[in-house]
Motif scaffolding. Sequence first.
Motif, PDB file in Angstrom:
ATOM      1  N   GLY A 190     -29.345 -75.670  84.543  1.00 22.35           N
ATOM      2  CA  GLY A 190     -28.667 -75.369  85.808  1.00 22.35           C
ATOM      3  C   GLY A 190     -28.098 -76.635  86.400  1.00 22.35           C
ATOM      4  O   GLY A 190     -27.453 -77.421  85.710  1.00 22.35           O
ATOM      5  N   GLU A 191     -28.361 -76.871  87.663  1.00 21.18           N
ATOM      6  CA  GLU A 191     -27.888 -78.089  88.333  1.00 21.18           C
ATOM      7  C   GLU A 191     -28.946 -79.195  88.340  1.00 21.18           C
ATOM      8  O   GLU A 191     -28.737 -80.247  88.902  1.00 21.18           O
ATOM      9  CB  GLU A 191     -27.471 -77.769  89.771  1.00 21.18           C
ATOM     10  N   ARG A 192     -30.079 -78.937  87.705  1.00 20.62           N
ATOM     11  CA  ARG A 192     -31.164 -79.911  87.675  1.00 20.62           C
ATOM     12  C   ARG A 192     -30.790 -81.064  86.753  1.00 20.62           C
ATOM     13  O   ARG A 192     -30.285 -80.865  85.661  1.00 20.62           O
ATOM     14  CB  ARG A 192     -32.447 -79.226  87.192  1.00 20.62           C
ATOM     15  N   SER A 193     -31.017 -82.277  87.203  1.00 19.79           N
ATOM     16  CA  SER A 193     -30.679 -83.464  86.430  1.00 19.79           C
ATOM     17  C   SER A 193     -31.913 -84.349  86.252  1.00 19.79           C
ATOM     18  O   SER A 193     -32.756 -84.440  87.147  1.00 19.79           O
ATOM     19  CB  SER A 193     -29.577 -84.249  87.155  1.00 19.79           C
ATOM     20  N   PHE A 194     -31.993 -84.977  85.087  1.00 20.43           N
ATOM     21  CA  PHE A 194     -33.112 -85.850  84.755  1.00 20.43           C
ATOM     22  C   PHE A 194     -32.598 -87.159  84.167  1.00 20.43           C
ATOM     23  O   PHE A 194     -31.518 -87.211  83.593  1.00 20.43           O
ATOM     24  CB  PHE A 194     -34.031 -85.193  83.717  1.00 20.43           C
ATOM     25  N   GLU A 195     -33.404 -88.189  84.278  1.00 19.12           N
ATOM     26  CA  GLU A 195     -33.098 -89.466  83.630  1.00 19.12           C
ATOM     27  C   GLU A 195     -33.596 -89.471  82.184  1.00 19.12           C
ATOM     28  O   GLU A 195     -33.051 -90.167  81.347  1.00 19.12           O
ATOM     29  CB  GLU A 195     -33.725 -90.612  84.411  1.00 19.12           C
ATOM     30  N   GLU A 196     -34.635 -88.700  81.898  1.00 18.15           N
ATOM     31  CA  GLU A 196     -35.212 -88.636  80.557  1.00 18.15           C
ATOM     32  C   GLU A 196     -35.433 -87.177  80.186  1.00 18.15           C
ATOM     33  O   GLU A 196     -36.028 -86.424  80.955  1.00 18.15           O
ATOM     34  CB  GLU A 196     -36.546 -89.380  80.533  1.00 18.15           C
ATOM     35  N   VAL A 197     -34.970 -86.789  78.984  1.00 10.83           N
ATOM     36  CA  VAL A 197     -35.175 -85.437  78.474  1.00 10.83           C
ATOM     37  C   VAL A 197     -35.736 -85.551  77.064  1.00 10.83           C
ATOM     38  O   VAL A 197     -35.093 -86.106  76.174  1.00 10.83           O
ATOM     39  CB  VAL A 197     -33.857 -84.625  78.468  1.00 10.83           C
ATOM     40  N   LEU A 198     -36.953 -85.038  76.890  1.00  9.71           N
ATOM     41  CA  LEU A 198     -37.609 -85.064  75.588  1.00  9.71           C
ATOM     42  C   LEU A 198     -37.735 -83.639  75.077  1.00  9.71           C
ATOM     43  O   LEU A 198     -38.482 -82.833  75.646  1.00  9.71           O
ATOM     44  CB  LEU A 198     -38.996 -85.708  75.694  1.00  9.71           C
ATOM     45  N   LEU A 199     -36.987 -83.313  74.037  1.00  9.88           N
ATOM     46  CA  LEU A 199     -36.967 -81.965  73.456  1.00  9.88           C
ATOM     47  C   LEU A 199     -37.433 -81.998  72.002  1.00  9.88           C
ATOM     48  O   LEU A 199     -37.027 -81.172  71.197  1.00  9.88           O
ATOM     49  CB  LEU A 199     -35.552 -81.380  73.526  1.00  9.88           C
ATOM     50  N   HIS A 200     -38.275 -82.934  71.658  1.00 10.45           N
ATOM     51  CA  HIS A 200     -38.651 -83.102  70.252  1.00 10.45           C
ATOM     52  C   HIS A 200     -39.773 -82.159  69.811  1.00 10.45           C
ATOM     53  O   HIS A 200     -40.496 -81.601  70.626  1.00 10.45           O
ATOM     54  CB  HIS A 200     -39.008 -84.554  69.948  1.00 10.45           C
ATOM     55  N   HIS A 201     -39.844 -81.981  68.487  1.00  4.86           N
ATOM     56  CA  HIS A 201     -40.853 -81.151  67.842  1.00  4.86           C
ATOM     57  C   HIS A 201     -40.824 -79.699  68.340  1.00  4.86           C
ATOM     58  O   HIS A 201     -41.828 -79.143  68.759  1.00  4.86           O
ATOM     59  CB  HIS A 201     -42.250 -81.748  68.005  1.00  4.86           C
ATOM     60  N   ASN A 202     -39.645 -79.106  68.290  1.00  3.19           N
ATOM     61  CA  ASN A 202     -39.461 -77.693  68.567  1.00  3.19           C
ATOM     62  C   ASN A 202     -38.805 -77.070  67.342  1.00  3.19           C
ATOM     63  O   ASN A 202     -38.854 -77.642  66.255  1.00  3.19           O
ATOM     64  CB  ASN A 202     -38.588 -77.490  69.811  1.00  3.19           C
ATOM     65  N   ARG A 203     -38.157 -75.956  67.549  1.00  2.00           N
ATOM     66  CA  ARG A 203     -37.393 -75.314  66.470  1.00  2.00           C
ATOM     67  C   ARG A 203     -35.931 -75.185  66.878  1.00  2.00           C
ATOM     68  O   ARG A 203     -35.253 -74.237  66.487  1.00  2.00           O
ATOM     69  CB  ARG A 203     -37.983 -73.947  66.147  1.00  2.00           C
ATOM     70  N   LEU A 204     -35.471 -76.115  67.679  1.00  5.37           N
ATOM     71  CA  LEU A 204     -34.094 -76.055  68.178  1.00  5.37           C
ATOM     72  C   LEU A 204     -33.103 -76.095  67.030  1.00  5.37           C
ATOM     73  O   LEU A 204     -33.092 -77.028  66.235  1.00  5.37           O
ATOM     74  CB  LEU A 204     -33.806 -77.226  69.118  1.00  5.37           C
ATOM     75  N   ASP A 205     -32.259 -75.080  66.974  1.00  3.07           N
ATOM     76  CA  ASP A 205     -31.153 -75.115  66.032  1.00  3.07           C
ATOM     77  C   ASP A 205     -29.824 -75.191  66.768  1.00  3.07           C
ATOM     78  O   ASP A 205     -28.788 -75.418  66.168  1.00  3.07           O
ATOM     79  CB  ASP A 205     -31.185 -73.940  65.055  1.00  3.07           C
ATOM     80  N   ALA A 206     -29.867 -75.003  68.095  1.00  2.00           N
ATOM     81  CA  ALA A 206     -28.640 -75.066  68.893  1.00  2.00           C
ATOM     82  C   ALA A 206     -28.928 -75.587  70.296  1.00  2.00           C
ATOM     83  O   ALA A 206     -29.906 -75.197  70.920  1.00  2.00           O
ATOM     84  CB  ALA A 206     -28.011 -73.686  68.983  1.00  2.00           C
TER      85      ALA A 206
END
Length: 124
Positions: free
Chosen positions: A75-91
């Motif tokens: 949404g409109e939420r903003s971060f300085e650090e985003v950690l999305l590792h060790h998932n099953r993200l394909d997109a």
Amino acid sequence: MTDVKVSPPCAAAAAIFPCRCSNTSAGVVTLSCDGVTEASVATRALQAEGYGANPLGAFHLRYGTVAAVAADFFGERSFEEVLLHHNRLDAVEALSLEAMKDDLVTLNLNNNRLTQLLLTQLVY
């Protein structure tokens, strides 16, 4: 006169469960949705009311089974650090990081199943 920092608030724990929010006296807010299996759980936590102003410190979505990050995920939420590792993200849909283009310093997508690079979203 000394400039006093006040920690930004977190959303109510019940509103974001099973995600967790913490903040430090230095004003760094971390929203952690580690281990979740559905993106909708994290989306609900991201959209909850009660956080301080953007940018927040960090968002963690690690060691789960989330397969996609939709364009409106943050949404409109903003971060300085985003950690999305060790998932099953394909997109990670185009424009999902748009609100963060001026704030994002660290993005970790390691150990996922991504088939397309995000460079077009991140380079302005």
